[in-house]
Design an enzyme around this catalytic site. Sequence first.
Site, short mmCIF file in Angstrom:
data_model
loop_
_atom_site.label_atom_id
_atom_site.label_comp_id
_atom_site.label_asym_id
_atom_site.label_seq_id
_atom_site.Cartn_x
_atom_site.Cartn_y
_atom_site.Cartn_z
N CYS A 115 -25.52 34.56 19.73
CA CYS A 115 -26.52 35.64 19.63
C CYS A 115 -27.73 35.16 18.84
CB CYS A 115 -25.87 36.86 18.96
SG CYS A 115 -26.94 38.31 18.89
N CYS A 116 -27.51 34.47 17.72
CA CYS A 116 -28.62 33.94 16.94
C CYS A 116 -29.40 32.89 17.73
CB CYS A 116 -28.12 33.32 15.63
SG CYS A 116 -27.78 34.51 14.32
N CYS A 199 -30.96 41.10 10.76
CA CYS A 199 -30.70 42.10 11.80
C CYS A 199 -29.76 43.18 11.27
CB CYS A 199 -30.07 41.44 13.00
SG CYS A 199 -31.14 40.25 13.83
N CYS A 202 -25.85 42.84 11.38
CA CYS A 202 -25.29 41.73 10.62
C CYS A 202 -25.70 41.76 9.15
CB CYS A 202 -25.72 40.41 11.25
SG CYS A 202 -25.21 40.26 12.97
N CYS A 231 -28.24 31.24 10.35
CA CYS A 231 -28.41 31.62 11.75
C CYS A 231 -28.64 30.43 12.65
CB CYS A 231 -29.60 32.56 11.87
SG CYS A 231 -31.14 31.74 11.50
S1 SF4 Z 1 -28.33 38.14 12.96
FE1 SF4 Z 1 -26.76 39.20 14.21
S2 SF4 Z 1 -27.87 40.50 15.69
FE2 SF4 Z 1 -29.34 39.06 14.76
S3 SF4 Z 1 -29.46 37.41 16.20
FE3 SF4 Z 1 -27.89 36.79 14.68
S4 SF4 Z 1 -25.91 37.55 15.43
FE4 SF4 Z 1 -27.56 38.51 16.66
#
Ligand code: SF4
Length: 239
Positions: A115-116, A199, A202, A231
């Site tokens: 996701c990151c 985010c 998280c 991240c």
């Molecule tokens: S911090 Fe969480 S929601 Fe944001 S990009 Fe990374 S995993 Fe995804």
Amino acid sequence: MSTPSLEILQQRYGHLPAGELLHGLIHEALPGRVALVSSFGADSALLLSLVADVDKHTPVLFLNTGKHFPETLEYTRHLTDQLGLTRVLHLTPDETLLSNIDSTGTLWQHQPNRCCWLRKVEPLERAVKELGIEALITGRKRYQTAERAQMHTIELDEQQQLRINPLANWSKEQLQAETMRRNLPPHPLVAQGYKSIGCAPCTRQVAAGEDERAGRWAHTKTTDSAQKTECGLHVTQEH
Ligand code: SF4
């Protein structure tokens, strides 16, 4: 125009105070090829202010992941206006990748690293290439983590990307004092116990006595795997 070597940049600028370091790199060494990456988080205002002092037209790259707190988006607008920054660029995930990889928006629950990558790493790499950026200014500090304790004010990352860390040597007390002296507004969630803000899914509030980054990716901590703490960008203090 050729890029000076890391050694030359360190010799000429590495020892300078933050403002002079930024001035030298933005105006002398790498004109038009330096950008600041900012999360507009709990500790972002001071570095944004220092960069605005040097050149309000410096590109400021904000990773607009689609998962930020509304308060962060409002703070981004407020600080941008207050500091007079003219090139705050909202980097968003690639639409095709987003629909292929995270159509439900829940990837963060199961694969936070992926996701990151989708929401931060790929958009930043794309922007750096498109804008011709050769050096990224970061807000990282030595005191934050053991991994960061040895970092230089100018360095190369794993991808041989130049990173400028003007606040590397600053203590938390120095940062707070200068932030107050400049009368910079705090992120609105700091008053609610958020110390490091990324985010929304998280990030959680931090209890008294906890490390300031303990609220990041807290849901990834399991008995058989280490908690995610970065991240993958390694370019800001809060991403
Ligand atoms: S911090 Fe969480 S929601 Fe944001 S990009 Fe990374 S995993 Fe995804």
